[in-house]
Structure formats: structure tokens, C-alpha cells
Design a protein around this motif. Sequence first.
Motif, PDB file in Angstrom:
ATOM      1  N   LEU A  12      35.495  48.879  42.031  1.00  0.00           N
ATOM      2  CA  LEU A  12      36.640  49.363  41.282  1.00  0.00           C
ATOM      3  C   LEU A  12      37.122  48.384  40.230  1.00  0.00           C
ATOM      4  O   LEU A  12      37.765  48.765  39.270  1.00  0.00           O
ATOM      5  CB  LEU A  12      37.803  49.675  42.242  1.00  0.00           C
ATOM      6  CG  LEU A  12      37.639  50.935  43.071  1.00  0.00           C
ATOM      7  CD1 LEU A  12      38.826  51.070  44.010  1.00  0.00           C
ATOM      8  CD2 LEU A  12      37.526  52.160  42.198  1.00  0.00           C
ATOM      9  N   VAL A  13      36.844  47.102  40.420  1.00  0.00           N
ATOM     10  CA  VAL A  13      37.385  46.128  39.471  1.00  0.00           C
ATOM     11  C   VAL A  13      36.815  46.362  38.086  1.00  0.00           C
ATOM     12  O   VAL A  13      37.530  46.415  37.102  1.00  0.00           O
ATOM     13  CB  VAL A  13      37.067  44.690  39.923  1.00  0.00           C
ATOM     14  CG1 VAL A  13      37.568  43.694  38.891  1.00  0.00           C
ATOM     15  CG2 VAL A  13      37.712  44.421  41.263  1.00  0.00           C
ATOM     16  N   ASN A 177      37.814  39.685  45.379  1.00  0.00           N
ATOM     17  CA  ASN A 177      38.345  38.319  45.378  1.00  0.00           C
ATOM     18  C   ASN A 177      38.212  37.628  44.031  1.00  0.00           C
ATOM     19  O   ASN A 177      38.454  36.425  43.919  1.00  0.00           O
ATOM     20  CB  ASN A 177      37.625  37.489  46.452  1.00  0.00           C
ATOM     21  CG  ASN A 177      37.935  37.985  47.853  1.00  0.00           C
ATOM     22  OD1 ASN A 177      39.087  38.288  48.167  1.00  0.00           O
ATOM     23  ND2 ASN A 177      36.917  38.071  48.695  1.00  0.00           N
ATOM     24  N   VAL A 178      37.826  38.390  43.020  1.00  0.00           N
ATOM     25  CA  VAL A 178      37.635  37.820  41.693  1.00  0.00           C
ATOM     26  C   VAL A 178      38.976  37.379  41.109  1.00  0.00           C
ATOM     27  O   VAL A 178      39.979  38.093  41.199  1.00  0.00           O
ATOM     28  CB  VAL A 178      36.969  38.857  40.766  1.00  0.00           C
ATOM     29  CG1 VAL A 178      37.034  38.400  39.315  1.00  0.00           C
ATOM     30  CG2 VAL A 178      35.527  39.075  41.187  1.00  0.00           C
ATOM     31  N   MET A 496      43.947  46.272  39.052  1.00  0.00           N
ATOM     32  CA  MET A 496      44.760  45.381  39.885  1.00  0.00           C
ATOM     33  C   MET A 496      44.972  45.911  41.293  1.00  0.00           C
ATOM     34  O   MET A 496      45.520  45.213  42.146  1.00  0.00           O
ATOM     35  CB  MET A 496      46.120  45.152  39.204  1.00  0.00           C
ATOM     36  CG  MET A 496      45.999  44.415  37.875  1.00  0.00           C
ATOM     37  SD  MET A 496      47.588  44.164  37.062  1.00  0.00           S
ATOM     38  CE  MET A 496      47.948  45.857  36.581  1.00  0.00           C
ATOM     39  N   GLU A 497      44.530  47.128  41.547  1.00  0.00           N
ATOM     40  CA  GLU A 497      44.699  47.702  42.881  1.00  0.00           C
ATOM     41  C   GLU A 497      43.651  47.136  43.834  1.00  0.00           C
ATOM     42  O   GLU A 497      42.452  47.214  43.566  1.00  0.00           O
ATOM     43  CB  GLU A 497      44.610  49.225  42.816  1.00  0.00           C
ATOM     44  CG  GLU A 497      45.761  49.856  42.043  1.00  0.00           C
ATOM     45  CD  GLU A 497      45.740  51.370  42.083  1.00  0.00           C
ATOM     46  OE1 GLU A 497      44.790  51.936  42.678  1.00  0.00           O
ATOM     47  OE2 GLU A 497      46.659  51.995  41.520  1.00  0.00           O
ATOM     48  N   ILE A 501      43.291  40.362  40.705  1.00  0.00           N
ATOM     49  CA  ILE A 501      43.585  40.332  39.279  1.00  0.00           C
ATOM     50  C   ILE A 501      45.069  40.583  39.070  1.00  0.00           C
ATOM     51  O   ILE A 501      45.659  41.476  39.673  1.00  0.00           O
ATOM     52  CB  ILE A 501      42.736  41.375  38.527  1.00  0.00           C
ATOM     53  CG1 ILE A 501      41.264  40.941  38.533  1.00  0.00           C
ATOM     54  CG2 ILE A 501      43.225  41.569  37.106  1.00  0.00           C
ATOM     55  CD1 ILE A 501      40.343  41.874  37.803  1.00  0.00           C
ATOM     56  N   GLN A 502      45.685  39.771  38.208  1.00  0.00           N
ATOM     57  CA  GLN A 502      47.124  39.851  37.963  1.00  0.00           C
ATOM     58  C   GLN A 502      47.403  40.314  36.533  1.00  0.00           C
ATOM     59  O   GLN A 502      46.646  40.020  35.613  1.00  0.00           O
ATOM     60  CB  GLN A 502      47.770  38.483  38.172  1.00  0.00           C
ATOM     61  CG  GLN A 502      47.536  37.882  39.553  1.00  0.00           C
ATOM     62  CD  GLN A 502      47.982  36.429  39.607  1.00  0.00           C
ATOM     63  OE1 GLN A 502      48.999  36.054  39.032  1.00  0.00           O
ATOM     64  NE2 GLN A 502      47.208  35.597  40.288  1.00  0.00           N
ATOM     65  N   GLN A 503      48.508  41.027  36.390  1.00  0.00           N
ATOM     66  CA  GLN A 503      48.925  41.469  35.063  1.00  0.00           C
ATOM     67  C   GLN A 503      49.380  40.268  34.236  1.00  0.00           C
ATOM     68  O   GLN A 503      49.925  39.289  34.753  1.00  0.00           O
ATOM     69  CB  GLN A 503      50.068  42.472  35.178  1.00  0.00           C
ATOM     70  CG  GLN A 503      50.499  43.109  33.872  1.00  0.00           C
ATOM     71  CD  GLN A 503      49.357  43.828  33.170  1.00  0.00           C
ATOM     72  OE1 GLN A 503      48.661  43.229  32.329  1.00  0.00           O
ATOM     73  NE2 GLN A 503      49.148  45.084  33.539  1.00  0.00           N
TER      74      GLN A 503
END
Length: 511
Positions: A12-13, A177-178, A496-497, A501-503
Motif C-alpha cells: 500500500l505504501v 516500516n519505511v 500514511m495508513e 510515513i509522516q505528513q
Amino acid sequence: MKRNINKYIAGLVIGVQLLSSCTTDFLEVKPKGTDLESNYYRNQQEAFNGLVAVYDVVGWQGSGFVTKIGALNAASDDHYAGGGGANDITSFQVFSNYTLTPATGPQDELWRKGFSGIFRANVILQKIGTVPMDESLKKRYIAEAKFLRAYFYFDLVRLFKNIPLFTSTVSTSEMNNVLQATPEEVYKQIEKDLTEAMADLPAAVPVATEGGRATQGAGHALLGKVYLQQEKFGPAAQELAAVNGTPGGASQYGYKLLSNFGDLWNVKNKFNAESIFEIAYTNTSAGAWGCVSCTEGNVLNIMVGPRGYKAKTANAPDYVSGWSFLPVTPDLFNAIHFDPRYKYTIANLDSLEKNGIATYEKGYMNTGYFLEKFAGRDSFKWTGAGNMELNFPQNIYDMRLADMYLLEAEALVRGGGNLERASALLNAVRDRAYHDNLHHLPATMDNIINERRLELAGEGHRWLDLVRWKKAGTVLGPRGFKEGKHEILPIPLLEMENTKIQQSKEWGGTK
């Protein structure tokens, strides 16, 4: 070029669409069935096919008609989103009026494009070492894959700033975990890829069989752009000078400004002397509505054409009735109206209608002015297979010589370099436009800014230029652009779900 060979799972990423858009004419790969990545790269042909898969992403066109050039044009002061209404291709609309959110906008497609290309490049770079094949050819394939990885990362870091950095393949178990890298780390990797690739890229390629493949000139041009983006003006000027040579003459790689600006937009004039890196399209892929993203025709040609176009006289232009996206703003019209490049840049439907030459339907945010450079025409011969709207063959310049002239001039002026050379570069572009040397201007940033707008209108550069020059807030403020926020796109919400990964802080996040 036919569909790609690689198939791998991205999670999904970073979703990977294996049936993406066309990029080059030089490959005719016809995979049958599904070739799993684990069973591939057994010989030279399969390595070649893997390289096809990477190039294939350069001309990515999303199923919702989102392209990089289309989105960036919509966001600039030179165009409105247009189309049939306020909800027609929402991604363009919200970018154009700066109401985009992490859930709505062009970012999903642009993120997917970039990381699809990077994943494919990483696969071939990981696999090719053990492939039994000609060693010199292997070095070239590695160099091309590194060039392309740098190309995709450059777009991503400019558009999103805070992105993951992958230099090898990632298993599905590792995807969640990226973490994101710093922009500085990404730029360092881009520079590394390009400098390592340069020696093994060819100085030139035979256009008939390899038009569209990366060359040393394309490598220097991209590296120059990368340096300029970071305000490394000296190195930028040096790299771009290697591409440009003597202003107005032929460079060491054979690049030369075409004598006539209008010849750049002749659909048959592909991979010409001014072209450095070009996205190729074809009218032979039989693209159909069942899979818009599968077509290898140029969708921009139908998108920017005037809606409901009807010729009234024999001398009327042969435009195909299009969808009226990206109408030209009155501001650009006024800036270019008396410039020689005007008639090759803007289709003035308002004038044609007032003079009884043609009629058209007034689309959303209609101004009467359309993008002549890419408006589809009946003379863009269609083979009859698939749907006409999805099978236009006009190529798009990703990098061309006049662009590089003006970028080098910018690097010289901003970096306190050779102003005489900067002036020669600027005025070589103007000499070609005016067909004389009577319209010279001094090399100042204001003159370079204006010249880039006139020369490159509609080619997807304006928004990136305004952001680089830190002028976007002033120019695009009336459209809703907010300084400190809209210089980058938000990280797509779905990315981000269930991941780390952060906004970006610009969009209310913590990164």
C-alpha cells in the motif's frame, strides 16, 4: 513500446501499476502472460525488457487523465483547470484553485508514478549483475537505470520534499516500516546516480531505433537542473554549459536550436536537434476506454483542444473537438500576444469565432484561448484502431535546448558568473524567436524569468520555476496559494495508513 515485463509486489505504501503509459519509441517488447520478477533476468533480452519497464514510467498517464505536465499547468498562472465543469478531473481543479487536501489532488498519481519508476529501476539494478550478457551493454543498462532513478527522485523531492529513499528492492514485510529521508539525502543520491551513470551513457543514440533513451547530454542536463534547484550555481552552470556549447551553435553532443520555433511542434519532427530528453507517444497502440492508463497515445492532445469545435470555412484550423482543459489565462495571452511565438503557443478561438471561421462550446473557466502547442488535430494521423481520443502521436519535450540555455543563464546571473555568456544564451533564444538580432536584452533575472515564460509556455515548467524563484506566493496568491504550504504537495493520505510515513509540516504533519 509495449507493456512492461517486471512484476513485483509493492504493497500500500507505493502502489505499482504494471500497465502504465508509454515513454519511448525504441522498444517493441511483447510479453505474453505474466512474467514473475523472481523468474526473470535470465539473459540479455530479459535485461533489455526490464529496462523497458523503467522507461515505460516516464510517460505515465493515470487512468483519471492526470499527468505531470497537465497538473503543473493547471496550478500555474498561465492556465486554469478548465474542462466541462468545476468537478471535471477534480485533481486539476483543486490544484488550480489551491483547495487540495491530502485526500484530494494529483499527488496520488504523481507519487505512484515516481515510485513505480524507482522500484523498477531498483529491480534491474539488483538483478543485472548476474545476467550473462555483453559487459559493455550491461554497463550502459546500469547507467540508464541510474539516470532514470535520479530522474524520478528529482520529480518526487521537488513535489513532495519528504519522501522515502530506496536504493534497493524492498520486501512486502519491510514496507510498513519505511521511513522518509531528508531532502538533502535524496539530492545526494540523485547526484551520485547521475555522476556514476555519466561515463557509461552514450554520447548520442540512433534516433530511428533508440530515440528517447538517455544520453550523456541528458545526464548533464538533469544534473545541472538538480544543482540549480539546490542553488549550487557554479556546478549548475558547468553542467549546463557541457550541454549547451556555444550559444546559437551546435554543442559537443550535436544539440542545436531549431531555426524556426514553430518546427518544434510539428508532430513528425520527433527527436530533433533541440531535443535532449523526450517522451514519445504513438497512434498505433489501439488505446481504448477500457484502460486509459494503458494507452500509448498522448492524452494531452485531446484534453486541451477546444470543446465542440466546428470549422466554418475551408481555411479553419483542423482542430479535433477536445475537452477544453487548461485554457490559457488572459495574463499569459497579454504577455505573449505580440511575441513571434504567440501563434505557435496559443489557439485564439475567440478570434476565430468573431471572424466567422469556427465555433466552439464554452467550457469551464473559458477564456477563448487554448494551448496551440498540444491541441489535437485531424492531421495527427490516427490509425483507426482503438478510440481516437486516446491515440494521438505527438511527443512531449521533457528537456530541450532552449530550456537549458535559459537555465544556464539563470545559474550564471544568480551565481555571479559570466554575464557576457549569460546574455549570449538569453539572446540566442530571442534571436531564434524573432529571426534577427535586433531584440537583444541584458541578462537580468527579470528578463530570464520573462523569456522562460514566453519560450516554454504550456510545457509544465512555469509552476516549478515560480516555486524555485520563490515568487509563487506573490504570483499565485490570488489563486489561493499560501506561502509555506503550497510549495509542495501533501503526502497522499493512503500512503500514511498503517505505515511510518509522516505528513509534511507544511500540511499539518510532523515531518
